[in-house]
Design a protein around this motif. Structure first.
Motif, short mmCIF file in Angstrom:
data_model
loop_
_atom_site.label_atom_id
_atom_site.label_comp_id
_atom_site.label_asym_id
_atom_site.label_seq_id
_atom_site.Cartn_x
_atom_site.Cartn_y
_atom_site.Cartn_z
N LYS A 38 32.16 51.51 76.42
CA LYS A 38 32.86 50.77 77.46
C LYS A 38 34.15 51.49 77.81
CE LYS A 38 29.92 47.28 77.12
NZ LYS A 38 28.92 47.02 78.17
N VAL A 39 34.49 51.46 79.08
CA VAL A 39 35.78 52.00 79.48
C VAL A 39 36.88 51.21 78.78
CG1 VAL A 39 37.37 52.31 81.42
CG2 VAL A 39 34.92 52.78 81.72
N PRO A 40 37.83 51.88 78.11
CA PRO A 40 38.89 51.14 77.41
C PRO A 40 39.67 50.25 78.36
CG PRO A 40 38.89 53.45 76.78
CD PRO A 40 37.93 53.34 77.94
N HIS A 41 40.05 49.10 77.84
CA HIS A 41 40.87 48.16 78.60
C HIS A 41 42.29 48.21 78.08
CE1 HIS A 41 42.56 44.35 80.05
NE2 HIS A 41 41.64 44.41 81.01
N HIS A 42 43.25 48.43 78.99
CA HIS A 42 44.66 48.48 78.65
C HIS A 42 45.35 47.26 79.24
CE1 HIS A 42 44.85 52.88 77.44
NE2 HIS A 42 43.63 52.76 77.97
N PRO A 43 46.01 46.45 78.44
CA PRO A 43 46.75 45.32 79.01
C PRO A 43 47.74 45.84 80.05
CG PRO A 43 46.65 45.14 76.63
CD PRO A 43 46.12 46.50 76.97
N PRO A 44 47.66 45.38 81.28
CA PRO A 44 48.55 45.91 82.32
C PRO A 44 50.00 45.51 82.08
CG PRO A 44 47.33 44.02 83.14
CD PRO A 44 46.76 44.33 81.78
N ASP A 45 50.91 46.35 82.51
CA ASP A 45 52.34 46.07 82.39
C ASP A 45 52.75 45.24 83.61
OD1 ASP A 45 55.05 46.00 82.05
OD2 ASP A 45 55.28 48.15 81.68
N LEU A 46 52.45 43.95 83.55
CA LEU A 46 52.65 43.09 84.72
C LEU A 46 54.12 42.92 85.08
CD1 LEU A 46 49.96 40.35 84.00
CD2 LEU A 46 49.82 42.26 85.61
N ASP A 47 54.99 42.86 84.08
CA ASP A 47 56.41 42.71 84.38
C ASP A 47 56.90 43.89 85.21
OD1 ASP A 47 56.53 40.32 83.02
OD2 ASP A 47 57.29 41.20 81.16
N PHE A 48 56.51 45.10 84.79
CA PHE A 48 56.92 46.28 85.55
C PHE A 48 56.31 46.28 86.95
CE2 PHE A 48 55.54 50.50 86.98
CZ PHE A 48 56.79 51.07 87.25
N LEU A 49 55.02 46.01 87.05
CA LEU A 49 54.34 46.08 88.34
C LEU A 49 54.88 45.05 89.33
CD1 LEU A 49 50.64 46.65 87.19
CD2 LEU A 49 52.24 48.36 88.09
N HIS A 50 55.25 43.88 88.84
CA HIS A 50 55.81 42.87 89.74
C HIS A 50 57.23 43.22 90.18
CE1 HIS A 50 52.94 39.46 90.07
NE2 HIS A 50 52.42 40.00 88.99
N ALA A 51 57.97 43.92 89.34
CA ALA A 51 59.36 44.26 89.67
C ALA A 51 59.48 45.56 90.45
CB ALA A 51 60.19 44.34 88.39
N ASN A 52 58.53 46.45 90.30
CA ASN A 52 58.64 47.80 90.85
C ASN A 52 58.52 47.83 92.36
OD1 ASN A 52 58.64 50.73 90.89
ND2 ASN A 52 56.44 50.59 91.26
N ARG A 53 59.47 48.46 93.02
CA ARG A 53 59.36 48.76 94.45
C ARG A 53 59.85 50.19 94.72
NH1 ARG A 53 56.13 45.38 97.30
NH2 ARG A 53 57.41 44.83 99.07
N GLU A 54 60.00 50.99 93.67
CA GLU A 54 60.54 52.33 93.82
C GLU A 54 59.53 53.41 93.42
OE1 GLU A 54 63.41 52.89 95.23
OE2 GLU A 54 63.92 50.76 95.39
N GLU A 55 59.00 53.31 92.20
CA GLU A 55 58.07 54.33 91.73
C GLU A 55 56.72 54.19 92.40
OE1 GLU A 55 57.50 55.10 87.56
OE2 GLU A 55 59.49 54.32 87.07
N THR A 56 56.06 55.35 92.60
CA THR A 56 54.67 55.34 93.00
C THR A 56 53.81 55.11 91.77
OG1 THR A 56 55.09 56.89 94.82
CG2 THR A 56 52.81 56.69 94.05
N THR A 57 52.90 54.14 91.84
CA THR A 57 52.02 53.86 90.71
C THR A 57 50.58 53.72 91.20
OG1 THR A 57 52.10 51.43 90.77
CG2 THR A 57 53.89 52.55 89.61
N VAL A 58 49.65 54.09 90.33
CA VAL A 58 48.23 53.91 90.57
C VAL A 58 47.64 53.23 89.34
CG1 VAL A 58 46.02 55.05 90.97
CG2 VAL A 58 48.10 55.95 92.05
N THR A 59 47.16 52.00 89.48
CA THR A 59 46.56 51.24 88.37
C THR A 59 45.10 51.00 88.67
OG1 THR A 59 48.68 50.12 87.99
CG2 THR A 59 46.72 49.16 86.97
#
Length: 365
Positions: A38-59
């Motif tokens: 199975k593809v590994p599951h990583h708990p997403p960093d939701l606090d960062f993703l909800h706060a971020n408006r500067e860095e480019t991210t691909v999840t």
């Protein structure tokens, strides 16, 4: 009035006969496949993703669904949170639960196949402020389904949203949702480019403007390939991958495709940093070759785009063909070694894992 039927470059056909389809089904019954990986599951960093408006991210959420943060915009590609695709259950849970996705500015649809456009998922994601960008021919259907903030693009056309230039580019594929709408809308990928970081308020204003009738839609043209000083790559122990770039990255979401000369053409028109490339649903190859790349063809296309990083997708979520996630990754790694491509240039993400791209000369390492 006859319906428009869209084609591939050079009119490459993906049509299959009923006899060929039956032959594939007979082959499948004789195969024994190991789906224990199975593809590994990583708990997403939701606090960062909800706060971020500067860095480019691909999840990576799964299959061809990514949550992308780009110049202040929250973007989802090919939204599919479905537990089943036909009779096939999802092989693993979505990387981010749909209820936890930050508010979206833009949704990008590559084509109308069910494993790339799940209407129930879309209804849960879209708010009054969300703009849908779809291939030419698909807007009318989306409006009928209740998605009125929708803009369609032809190949090589672009739309500017909040300082982000979004260009619809070719792919080699096909589409259908019913018995009567085969190839009545187009298919392709998207290239995201940025001139400057913008504020969330400016992005919201641009989205509202773009959703109006008569919003700007222009041909991308051939363009120039101005070389940009790209930074290095590192992957911290046990953490998400980070890429450091002096200027904002250009992201190419390939969509769904067979191998085609368009990879080289797209690479000539854009200075691509990150390519989100399919590697699965290729077996049997005699049946799938015109519509899905093999892992080896995926790497060939990646090289031809001139991209710096590749993120594999379109594997490990649904059993759409006869290959397994482990087979796709093993073939990808063997071909990477054969071609001498540096390991850090292929960023294999788990579901829920985030690739973070930091840009700016003060952050380069």
């Amino acid at each position: 009035m006859p319906k428009i039927r869209y084609n591939n470059l050079d009119n490459v056909s993906t049509d299959k006969t009923l006899k060929e389809f039956r032959q594939w089904r007979e082959e499948r019954r004789r195969k024994s496949k190991d789906y224990t990986f199975k593809v590994p599951h990583h708990p997403p960093d939701l606090d960062f993703l909800h706060a971020n408006r500067e860095e480019t991210t691909v999840t990576w959420v799964g299959h061809s669904t990514f949550f992308i943060q780009y110049n202040g915009l929250n973007i989802v590609t090919d939204p599919v949170w479905a537990e089943k695709m036909g009779f096939q259950r999802r092989l693993g849970p979505p990387g981010i639960p749909i209820r936890d996705i930050p508010p979206l500015d833009v949704v990008l649809i590559s084509h109308s196949h069910y494993d790339h456009l799940h209407l129930a998922s879309l209804r849960k994601l879209v708010s009054a402020k969300t703009l849908l960008i779809v291939p030419d021919g698909l807007k009318r259907k989306m409006v009928r389904k209740g998605f009125h903030r929708c803009h369609e693009l032809k190949w090589w056309e672009h739309l500017s949203v909040g300082g982000v230039k979004i260009t619809f580019v070719p792919a080699q594929h096909w589409t259908r949702r019913t018995l009567f709408d085969t190839n009545t809308s187009h298919w392709g990928g998207y290239v995201l480019e940025s001139a400057a970081t913008v504020s969330p308020a400016a992005a919201e204003s641009a989205i509202a403007k773009a959703s109006n009738e008569g919003s700007p839609r222009t041909s991308a043209g051939s363009g120039s390939r101005e070389h940009r000083n790209k930074g290095g790559i590192r992957k911290p122990e046990g953490g998400a991958a980070h890429h450091f770039s002096v200027s904002p990255p250009t992201v190419y979401f390939v969509g769904d495709t067979g191998y085609f000369p368009g990879f080289r053409t797209i690479g000539e028109r854009f200075d691509i940093d990150i390519t989100l490339m399919p590697i699965g649903a290729y077996e049997p190859e005699w049946f799938m070759t015109s519509q899905h790349v093999t892992p080896e063809e995926a790497l060939q296309g990646f090289v031809e785009t001139g991209s710096e990083l590749m993120v594999p997708m379109h594997y490990g979520t649904f059993r759409l063909a006869d290959d397994t996630p482990r087979e796709a990754l093993d073939r990808l790694e063997a071909e990477r070694q054969r071609l001498g491509i540096a390991a850090e240039r292929i960023q294999v993400l788990g579901h829920g894992e985030t690739l973070r791209i930091r840009h700016g000369e003060d952050e380069q390492t």
